[in-house]
Write an enzyme that holds these catalytic residues in place. Structure first.
Site, PDB file in Angstrom:
ATOM      1  N   LYS A  44      11.454  -5.693 -32.412  1.00  0.00           N
ATOM      2  CA  LYS A  44      11.608  -5.174 -33.774  1.00  0.00           C
ATOM      3  C   LYS A  44      10.577  -4.081 -34.046  1.00  0.00           C
ATOM      4  CE  LYS A  44      11.965  -7.003 -38.535  1.00  0.00           C
ATOM      5  NZ  LYS A  44      11.878  -8.245 -39.344  1.00  0.00           N
ATOM      6  N   SER A 120      15.697  -9.117 -42.314  1.00  0.00           N
ATOM      7  CA  SER A 120      15.400  -7.746 -41.952  1.00  0.00           C
ATOM      8  C   SER A 120      15.475  -7.466 -40.457  1.00  0.00           C
ATOM      9  CB  SER A 120      14.014  -7.356 -42.464  1.00  0.00           C
ATOM     10  OG  SER A 120      12.994  -8.139 -41.835  1.00  0.00           O
ATOM     11  N   SER A 143      13.914 -13.721 -42.158  1.00  0.00           N
ATOM     12  CA  SER A 143      14.339 -12.464 -41.538  1.00  0.00           C
ATOM     13  C   SER A 143      14.690 -12.556 -40.069  1.00  0.00           C
ATOM     14  CB  SER A 143      13.260 -11.387 -41.733  1.00  0.00           C
ATOM     15  OG  SER A 143      13.273 -10.921 -43.061  1.00  0.00           O
TER      16      SER A 143
END
Length: 421
Positions: A44, A120, A143
């Site tokens: 990420k 996210s 997330s």
């Protein structure tokens, strides 16, 4: 690698899971040893990867130089032989639930390109679902688990403090976790062991795939399992629960005060804790709407009675959760109350707006316990996830029960009664 980088780039034109791909990744495949030898791992983009952009989905960071060093979790992946393939898309500064607030544009769900992958960590979940890679995400209020559920993969928020956050842009430090996403439980356990520097998770997964759950008690969380979920989510949850019971687990109802109604507490606590990182980025350029909203909320609530009350409620809830675990080894609920919504749906970037995808995930972060989303099949043609929570430090319980469920859902558990196959 089973997927050539050129093929990945071709699909990326429509999926947009990655924001950066290492052009030398394929060349290095097969040249390493260790528990992750040759396994592609996506990271990420709020986690530092040496030589890669480190934008965190924000236009305020686009002109920054590439990361000068690896985050500790990335260093551990490389040391274990993992192939760091590239960095993945996310909501701006990890604040959002759909990737639509990313300065790089939204990621699309591999199961339906008109739908969100969740957020996210939506880019990480989409990469796992589309390409079969392992991925690292962050989880402050769901997330990792929310996009895992929406993309039909495994996602884990480990026990707090067990996976290092060095080299990770913070959101709300008391809530932040770094954890694995994977196509299956074994892949998640393997990556989790590397990230945390522990052993025993893979063994728990292997035990779950062959042994029953006699002697285990599963707490069915009320009201997180009822009519506030979409019908297709309830259907898959009940199938999953039925399989656990068929394998010997005892199911008991569990009620934790305010569970299922903690979004206001989460928003208050996280927004105030996020103030330092938001203030830092606000001076670099305009923040997107969601991050700007968080900044305004944090400024308004800092040192307020509302914030003090939220902190007190959180402390009481931690005690309530500890008491609830006196009745069961793990707690069970749907991961999110609905399947992946369509991109562009109003309110998707706002955790307090419908469809309230964070309803069932913020609890684990506020309570400081580990949680996992396990794929539970399709509802209305889209993935549905089931969430497990365990007491702090007992992540292995998630893998033990989660792998039992995974094998049962596939019809491959050797101890599943014939009527349950």
């Amino acid at each position: 690698m089973s997927l050539h980088l050129e093929e990945l780039w071709a699909r990326e034109r429509e999926l947009n899971a990655f924001v950066h791909l290492d052009p030398d990744a394929v060349r290095r495949a097969g040249s390493s040893a260790g528990p992750l030898a040759g396994r592609p791992v996506a990271v990420k983009d709020n986690i530092a990867v040496r030589g890669a952009p480190w934008a965190c989905g924000s236009a305020t960071r686009r002109d920054r130089p590439p990361a000068g060093r690896d985050a500790e979790v990335v260093r551990r992946v490389r040391a274990a032989g993992g192939l760091v393939l590239g960095t993945t898309n996310l909501d701006e500064l990890a604040m959002g639930a759909s990737t639509e607030s990313s300065a790089s544009g939204a990621t699309r769900n591999p199961h339906d390109l008109d739908r969100t992958p969740g957020g996210s960590s939506g880019g990480s979940a989409a990469a796992v679902a589309a390409y079969g890679v392992l991925a690292i995400g962050t989880d402050t209020g769901g997330s990792i688990r929310e996009p895992a559920a929406m993309c039909g993969v495994v996602g884990v928020a480990p026990s707090p403090g067990t996976v290092p956050v060095d080299g990770v842009v913070p959101f709300a430090p008391s809530l932040d976790r770094v954890g694995p996403l994977a196509p299956d439980l074994r892949g998640a356990a393997l990556l989790h062991e590397v990230l945390a520097g522990v052993e025993g998770l893979v063994a728990s997964t292997e035990a779950g795939a062959r042994d029953d759950l006699v002697g285990w008690t599963v707490g069915v969380i009320e009201p997180m399992t009822g009519e506030r979920n979409a019908p297709e989510v309830v259907e898959r949850f009940e199938v999953a629960l039925g399989l656990l019971v068929a394998l010997g687990a005892t199911a008991v109802p569990v009620t934790v005060p305010r569970f299922g109604d903690l979004l206001d507490v989460y928003l208050t606590v996280s927004s105030v804790e996020a103030l330092p990182v938001l203030e830092e980025h606000a001076v670099l350029g305009p923040l997107g709407p969601e991050a700007a909203s968080r900044l305004a909320i944090g400024r308004r609530l800092c040192d307020s009675d509302v914030h003090r009350e939220a902190v007190e409620l959180r402390e009481r809830m931690v005690d309530d959760v500890e008491r609830a675990f006196g009745r069961c080894e793990v707690m069970l609920s749907p991961t999110v109350p609905l399947v992946a919504p369509r991109l562009g749906r109003p309110g998707m970037g706002d955790p307090l707006s419908r469809p309230r995808t964070d309803w069932w995930t913020v609890e684990a972060n506020l309570a400081g316990v580990p949680a996992m989303s396990v794929p539970a099949g399709l509802g209305a043609g889209l993935p549905v996830g089931v969430q497990l929570m365990a007491p702090a430090g007992l992540d292995r319980c998630l893998y033990r029960v989660g792998s039992t469920l995974e094998a049962a859902l596939s019809g491959e558990h050797p101890r599943l009664p014939a009527r349950g196959r």
